[in-house]
Design an enzyme around this catalytic site. Structure first.
Site, PDB file in Angstrom:
ATOM      1  N   HIS A   1      -0.945 -11.414  -4.362  1.00  0.00           N
ATOM      2  CA  HIS A   1       0.450 -11.030  -4.102  1.00  0.00           C
ATOM      3  C   HIS A   1       1.449 -12.039  -4.654  1.00  0.00           C
ATOM      4  O   HIS A   1       2.530 -11.668  -5.096  1.00  0.00           O
ATOM      5  CB  HIS A   1       0.675 -10.813  -2.610  1.00  0.00           C
ATOM      6  CG  HIS A   1      -0.104  -9.662  -2.068  1.00  0.00           C
ATOM      7  ND1 HIS A   1       0.023  -8.389  -2.572  1.00  0.00           N
ATOM      8  CD2 HIS A   1      -1.063  -9.593  -1.099  1.00  0.00           C
ATOM      9  CE1 HIS A   1      -0.800  -7.583  -1.920  1.00  0.00           C
ATOM     10  NE2 HIS A   1      -1.473  -8.287  -1.036  1.00  0.00           N
TER      11      HIS A   1
ATOM     12  N   HIS B   1       0.832  -1.215   0.000  1.00  0.00           N
ATOM     13  CA  HIS B   1       0.000   0.000   0.000  1.00  0.00           C
ATOM     14  C   HIS B   1       0.862   1.260   0.000  1.00  0.00           C
ATOM     15  O   HIS B   1       0.509   2.262  -0.626  1.00  0.00           O
ATOM     16  CB  HIS B   1      -0.947   0.018   1.208  1.00  0.00           C
ATOM     17  CG  HIS B   1      -1.888  -1.144   1.253  1.00  0.00           C
ATOM     18  ND1 HIS B   1      -2.672  -1.439   2.342  1.00  0.00           N
ATOM     19  CD2 HIS B   1      -2.167  -2.100   0.325  1.00  0.00           C
ATOM     20  CE1 HIS B   1      -3.386  -2.519   2.090  1.00  0.00           C
ATOM     21  NE2 HIS B   1      -3.094  -2.944   0.875  1.00  0.00           N
TER      22      HIS B   1
ATOM     23  N   ASP C   1      -2.967  -3.014  -5.298  1.00  0.00           N
ATOM     24  CA  ASP C   1      -1.956  -4.019  -4.920  1.00  0.00           C
ATOM     25  C   ASP C   1      -1.004  -4.333  -6.076  1.00  0.00           C
ATOM     26  O   ASP C   1       0.200  -4.489  -5.876  1.00  0.00           O
ATOM     27  CB  ASP C   1      -2.638  -5.320  -4.476  1.00  0.00           C
ATOM     28  CG  ASP C   1      -3.192  -5.251  -3.059  1.00  0.00           C
ATOM     29  OD1 ASP C   1      -2.816  -4.325  -2.316  1.00  0.00           O
ATOM     30  OD2 ASP C   1      -3.998  -6.130  -2.698  1.00  0.00           O
TER      31      ASP C   1
ATOM     32  N   HIS D   1      -9.036  -2.181  -5.297  1.00  0.00           N
ATOM     33  CA  HIS D   1      -7.973  -2.444  -4.335  1.00  0.00           C
ATOM     34  C   HIS D   1      -6.966  -3.442  -4.902  1.00  0.00           C
ATOM     35  O   HIS D   1      -5.763  -3.315  -4.674  1.00  0.00           O
ATOM     36  CB  HIS D   1      -8.517  -2.958  -3.001  1.00  0.00           C
ATOM     37  CG  HIS D   1      -7.435  -3.116  -1.981  1.00  0.00           C
ATOM     38  ND1 HIS D   1      -6.907  -2.046  -1.290  1.00  0.00           N
ATOM     39  CD2 HIS D   1      -6.698  -4.190  -1.617  1.00  0.00           C
ATOM     40  CE1 HIS D   1      -5.910  -2.464  -0.526  1.00  0.00           C
ATOM     41  NE2 HIS D   1      -5.765  -3.774  -0.702  1.00  0.00           N
TER      42      HIS D   1
ATOM     43  N   HIS E   1      51.274  -8.249 -25.644  1.00  0.00           N
ATOM     44  CA  HIS E   1      50.132  -8.829 -24.929  1.00  0.00           C
ATOM     45  C   HIS E   1      49.583 -10.013 -25.718  1.00  0.00           C
ATOM     46  O   HIS E   1      48.816  -9.833 -26.656  1.00  0.00           O
ATOM     47  CB  HIS E   1      49.039  -7.769 -24.708  1.00  0.00           C
ATOM     48  CG  HIS E   1      48.021  -8.160 -23.685  1.00  0.00           C
ATOM     49  ND1 HIS E   1      46.776  -8.609 -24.000  1.00  0.00           N
ATOM     50  CD2 HIS E   1      48.098  -8.179 -22.319  1.00  0.00           C
ATOM     51  CE1 HIS E   1      46.098  -8.878 -22.884  1.00  0.00           C
ATOM     52  NE2 HIS E   1      46.890  -8.627 -21.854  1.00  0.00           N
TER      53      HIS E   1
END
Length: 467
Positions: free
Chosen positions: A292, A83, A269, A265, A370
């Site tokens: 969730h 939230h 979420d 809501h 190298h």
């Protein structure tokens, strides 16, 4: 798809504090929002623990999604983060430190409304660095076979979210909610409160898991007969003399803000959970039966894709075009000379980034010693070439660059991914991590060859007057 103007990151102007109780712990808790620097993102700080440990809002720290999204790092946890994070995203704030003196933010009324009000009271501050945004180009999806929940994201001009909920109950039925513009979050989504079903509530009461709950911060849908035994338990738990069921099937003492408040809501979420990707998303999210678990699994998947794409994102440049700076102009600005001048051209430059090029030929002096039998450009010289490219950006901030030198202060997070061989064209891209202040230049550098990332490093240097 139309181009969207890149906006700058934002934080808040001053700190602001709220107090309340945690829904599941019932503990009194103080939450303080604090301004945070560019590229900080969201992070929680437990000020009640020794050392004030910090837990970044990162999907990889999700450990449990039973009753909210719970994060844990090094044994320190934050419960029900969603939230608070939804409010941060809803106000398009990018960088915040969220201090807590308990493991769980206050539940307030079960929505994001009070967090929105506090953040607005603190004031929004625009910062100097552009906001990073993940532009969705293909459909990405995640399905939880067990629950039938599914989330997809598809290309869109802006961040949009649609949620569809169906709990298989008559009292709630099927509901949908949509957010077409993030700017509408405050007025259309933020005050949608959390909800649960009576059968869940009975179980939570038995296990002592909603100590901070009362009928003011959760809508309770009555999906079964309310026994006199349960009625008595609820009266005790909520400190009420009487409890009744409204005609729309919810316990009394609450009036729905919207007929589809549950779906709204769930949308809140989704926004809070997807904040855990750590990057703003430009795409349309469609979540069918979100929860969730599925939200955070999707956030983990998206976060991984974003990291891989960012790492492998090879800039495309027209090498036939007239460069911004040729070798003569580079030599006017940099003090380096052959054999230690390691860039040939500057292709583009802005206030916060620069792109340079080096053609690696067999005639390079370092190939003589190298690995002469199998020539490979030394990694340290790739980092030096990267630093010289960054030096052009740093020196372009002073009026007389020929009178300045840049010195290394720190090299960090260096990774060599591929060998650089004779015949390769190296492209260096450097971006400021923070604005140049007091002559200190902190950059993220990438080197590409043959369509691949070959080297990356964080570089810090200081611009010093030479004369």
């Amino acid at each position: 798809m139309s181009d969207v103007v890149v906006s700058n990151q934002r934080t808040i102007k001053k700190e602001v504090t709220l107090t309340g109780v945690g829904l599941h712990t019932g503990q009194e808790v103080k939450l303080t929002f604090k301004p945070a620097p560019e590229n900080h993102g969201y992070a929680f700080c437990r000020v009640d623990l020794e050392g004030n440990p910090i837990i970044e809002a990162d999907a990889n720290y999700v450990v449990n999604t039973q009753r909210g999204t719970n994060l844990e790092k090094n044994g320190v946890s934050i419960q029900t983060s969603e939230h608070v994070l939804a409010a941060c995203v809803g106000l398009e704030i990018d960088n915040l430190l969220i201090e807590l003196d308990a493991p769980e933010p206050p539940i307030m009324d079960g929505s994001s409304k009070y967090f929105i009000e506090a953040l607005e009271e603190a004031g929004i501050l625009e910062q100097e660095v552009p906001r990073e945004e993940y532009i969705v180009k293909d459909v990405i999806s995640y399905t939880d076979e067990e629950s039938g929940s599914e989330i997809i994201v598809m290309p869109s001009d802006e961040y949009q979210v649609t949620t569809m909920v169906d709990f298989g109950t008559k009292v709630l039925g099927t509901q949908n909610a949509s957010l077409k513009h993030l700017s509408d979050f405050k007025n259309e989504i933020a005050d949608a409160r959390t909800f649960s079903f009576l059968h869940e509530l009975e179980m939570l009461l038995e296990h002592g898991l909603i100590k901070g709950g009362d009928l003011n911060n959760a809508i309770v849908y009555v999906d079964k007969e309310l026994s006199s035994d349960t009625m008595e338990k609820l009266k005790v738990a909520f400190g009420k003399d009487s409890i009744a069921i409204k005609p729309n099937g919810i316990l009394d003492n609450l009036t729905l803000h919207y007929p589809n408040e549950a779906a709204r809501h769930k949308l809140l979420d989704v926004i809070g959970d997807l904040a855990l990707t750590g990057t703003r998303i430009r795409g349309k999210i469609i979540a069918n039966k979100p929860g969730h678990f599925v939200n955070t699994q999707f956030a983990k998947k998206l976060s991984k894709i974003i990291k891989i794409e960012k790492r492998n994102k090879v800039p495309q440049f027209d090498l036939t075009k007239e460069p911004l700076m040729n070798i003569n102009k580079i030599m006017e600005m940099l003090p380096h000379r052959s054999p230690f001048l390691l860039i040939d051209r500057i292709l583009e430059m802005s206030d916060n980034h620069v792109v340079g090029l080096k053609n690696v030929t067999m005639n390079e002096p370092f190939f003589v010693g190298h690995f002469p039998g199998a020539p490979v450009m030394p990694g340290v010289l790739q980092v030096e070439a990267m630093a010289q490219t960054g030096g052009i950006l740093a020196l372009s901030t002073v009026p007389d660059p020929e009178n300045y030198l840049t010195y290394f202060m720190k090299i960090d997070k260096v990774k060599f991914k591929q060998q650089v061989l004779p015949g390769d064209t190296l492209i260096f891209k450097l971006e400021l991590i923070t604005p140049i202040r007091r002559g200190i230049c902190h950059m993220q550098g990438f080197a590409y060859a043959n369509g691949k990332l070959v080297t990356e490093a964080e570089l810090m240097a200081q611009i010093v007057k030479s004369k």
